[in-house]
Design a protein around this motif. Structure first.
Motif, PDB file in Angstrom:
ATOM      1  N   LYS A   2      40.957  30.226  37.381  1.00 11.61           N
ATOM      2  CA  LYS A   2      42.028  30.938  38.731  1.00 11.61           C
ATOM      3  C   LYS A   2      43.454  30.173  38.415  1.00 11.61           C
ATOM      4  CE  LYS A   2      38.666  30.746  42.508  1.00 11.61           C
ATOM      5  NZ  LYS A   2      38.164  29.927  43.841  1.00 11.61           N
ATOM      6  N   ASN A   3      44.317  31.144  38.897  1.00 13.70           N
ATOM      7  CA  ASN A   3      45.681  30.996  38.900  1.00 13.70           C
ATOM      8  C   ASN A   3      45.978  30.262  40.341  1.00 13.70           C
ATOM      9  OD1 ASN A   3      46.193  33.029  40.676  1.00 13.70           O
ATOM     10  ND2 ASN A   3      47.198  34.277  39.297  1.00 13.70           N
ATOM     11  N   LYS A   4      47.403  29.882  40.483  1.00  9.60           N
ATOM     12  CA  LYS A   4      47.598  29.003  41.513  1.00  9.60           C
ATOM     13  C   LYS A   4      47.674  30.129  42.952  1.00  9.60           C
ATOM     14  CE  LYS A   4      52.475  30.537  41.074  1.00  9.60           C
ATOM     15  NZ  LYS A   4      53.940  30.522  40.936  1.00  9.60           N
ATOM     16  N   ASP A   5      47.383  31.409  42.952  1.00  7.56           N
ATOM     17  CA  ASP A   5      47.294  32.207  44.093  1.00  7.56           C
ATOM     18  C   ASP A   5      45.704  32.670  43.856  1.00  7.56           C
ATOM     19  OD1 ASP A   5      49.829  32.712  44.226  1.00  7.56           O
ATOM     20  OD2 ASP A   5      49.842  34.217  42.618  1.00  7.56           O
ATOM     21  N   GLY A   6      44.782  31.862  43.330  1.00  9.20           N
ATOM     22  CA  GLY A   6      43.487  31.956  43.515  1.00  9.20           C
ATOM     23  C   GLY A   6      42.981  33.206  42.916  1.00  9.20           C
ATOM     24  N   ILE A   7      43.490  33.725  41.826  1.00 10.86           N
ATOM     25  CA  ILE A   7      43.152  34.986  41.133  1.00 10.86           C
ATOM     26  C   ILE A   7      42.651  34.468  39.659  1.00 10.86           C
ATOM     27  CG2 ILE A   7      43.883  37.421  40.030  1.00 10.86           C
ATOM     28  CD1 ILE A   7      45.708  37.461  42.598  1.00 10.86           C
ATOM     29  N   TYR A   8      41.723  35.024  39.082  1.00 10.51           N
ATOM     30  CA  TYR A   8      41.205  34.708  37.795  1.00 10.51           C
ATOM     31  C   TYR A   8      41.933  35.443  36.903  1.00 10.51           C
ATOM     32  CZ  TYR A   8      37.150  32.274  39.179  1.00 10.51           C
ATOM     33  OH  TYR A   8      36.365  31.046  39.722  1.00 10.51           O
ATOM     34  N   GLN A   9      42.464  34.965  35.833  1.00 16.84           N
ATOM     35  CA  GLN A   9      43.050  35.440  34.866  1.00 16.84           C
ATOM     36  C   GLN A   9      42.814  34.719  33.319  1.00 16.84           C
ATOM     37  OE1 GLN A   9      47.290  34.763  35.980  1.00 16.84           O
ATOM     38  NE2 GLN A   9      47.418  37.169  36.462  1.00 16.84           N
ATOM     39  N   ILE A  10      42.989  35.316  32.393  1.00 19.76           N
ATOM     40  CA  ILE A  10      42.604  34.904  30.755  1.00 19.76           C
ATOM     41  C   ILE A  10      44.107  34.473  30.666  1.00 19.76           C
ATOM     42  CG2 ILE A  10      41.793  35.258  28.785  1.00 19.76           C
ATOM     43  CD1 ILE A  10      39.976  37.038  29.940  1.00 19.76           C
ATOM     44  N   SER A  11      44.403  33.370  30.445  1.00 22.48           N
ATOM     45  CA  SER A  11      45.824  32.899  30.018  1.00 22.48           C
ATOM     46  C   SER A  11      46.096  33.373  28.377  1.00 22.48           C
ATOM     47  CB  SER A  11      45.947  31.422  29.900  1.00 22.48           C
ATOM     48  OG  SER A  11      47.142  30.981  29.375  1.00 22.48           O
ATOM     49  N   LYS A  12      47.294  33.725  28.402  1.00 22.82           N
ATOM     50  CA  LYS A  12      47.819  34.247  26.916  1.00 22.82           C
ATOM     51  C   LYS A  12      47.613  33.041  25.959  1.00 22.82           C
ATOM     52  CE  LYS A  12      52.612  33.673  27.797  1.00 22.82           C
ATOM     53  NZ  LYS A  12      53.763  33.897  28.552  1.00 22.82           N
ATOM     54  N   ASP A  13      47.831  31.846  26.251  1.00 26.44           N
ATOM     55  CA  ASP A  13      47.454  30.814  25.723  1.00 26.44           C
ATOM     56  C   ASP A  13      45.937  30.624  25.349  1.00 26.44           C
ATOM     57  OD1 ASP A  13      50.406  30.251  25.820  1.00 26.44           O
ATOM     58  OD2 ASP A  13      50.076  29.036  27.484  1.00 26.44           O
TER      59      ASP A  13
END
Length: 129
Positions: free
Chosen positions: A64-75
Motif C-alpha cells: 500500500k502506498n501513502k494513499d492506501g492504493i496497492y502498487q508494485i514499486s519500481k524498486d
C-alpha cells in the motif's frame, strides 16, 4: 459460434470495441453497432476475470502506498518480475468465446476507419456468406 483466442487478443478487441462504440464522430449502421455491443457483452466476463487476477497479483507483490492504493514499486524488481510472469501466463491463455463473427460485408462499407478494422480483424469472418 465458438472462437478460440488468446486473452491478450480479447483485451485488444475489447479496447477497439469501446473506441468504436464511444466514438460519436464515426457514424455506423445501427445494426452493426448492436452487433458490436453484443460482442462486447459476450467478452465482458473475461475482461472482468482478468482485472480481478491482475488486482490480486498487484496486492500479492505490491504494498500500500501513502494513499492506501496497492502498487508494485519500481524498486521491487523481484515483485515486478513475478507479476509480469504471472500476468503473461494469463494473457497467453486460450479462451473460447461464443460469438458470431462479423461478416466482411458488415464492416467493409460501414464507415469504420482502418485502425478499427485492424482491431476487429480476428473476429471478422473471411467470407461474405
Amino acid at each position: 459460434m465458438d472462437m478460440k483466442l488468446k486473452l491478450s487478443e480479447i483485451l485488444d478487441i475489447n479496447n477497439t470495441l469501446k473506441l468504436i462504440i464511444d466514438d460519436n464522430k464515426t457514424k455506423i449502421n445501427v445494426l452493426l453497432k448492436f452487433r458490436l455491443l453484443g460482442i462486447a457483452k459476450a467478452i465482458e466476463p473475461h475482461i472482468i476475470n482478468f482485472e480481478t487476477i491482475k488486482n490480486e497479483k498487484i496486492i500479492e507483490y505490491g504494498k500500500k502506498n501513502k494513499d492506501g492504493i496497492y502498487q508494485i514499486s519500481k524498486d521491487n524488481q523481484k515483485g515486478i518480475e513475478k507479476f509480469s510472469t504471472d500476468i503473461k501466463q494469463v494473457l497467453e491463455s486460450t479462451i473460447s468465446i461464443n460469438i458470431d463473427p462479423l461478416k466482411i460485408g458488415e464492416v467493409m462499407n460501414s464507415g469504420l476507419n482502418s485502425k478499427y478494422l485492424i482491431g476487429l480483424y480476428l473476429i471478422i469472418k473471411n467470407q461474405t456468406s
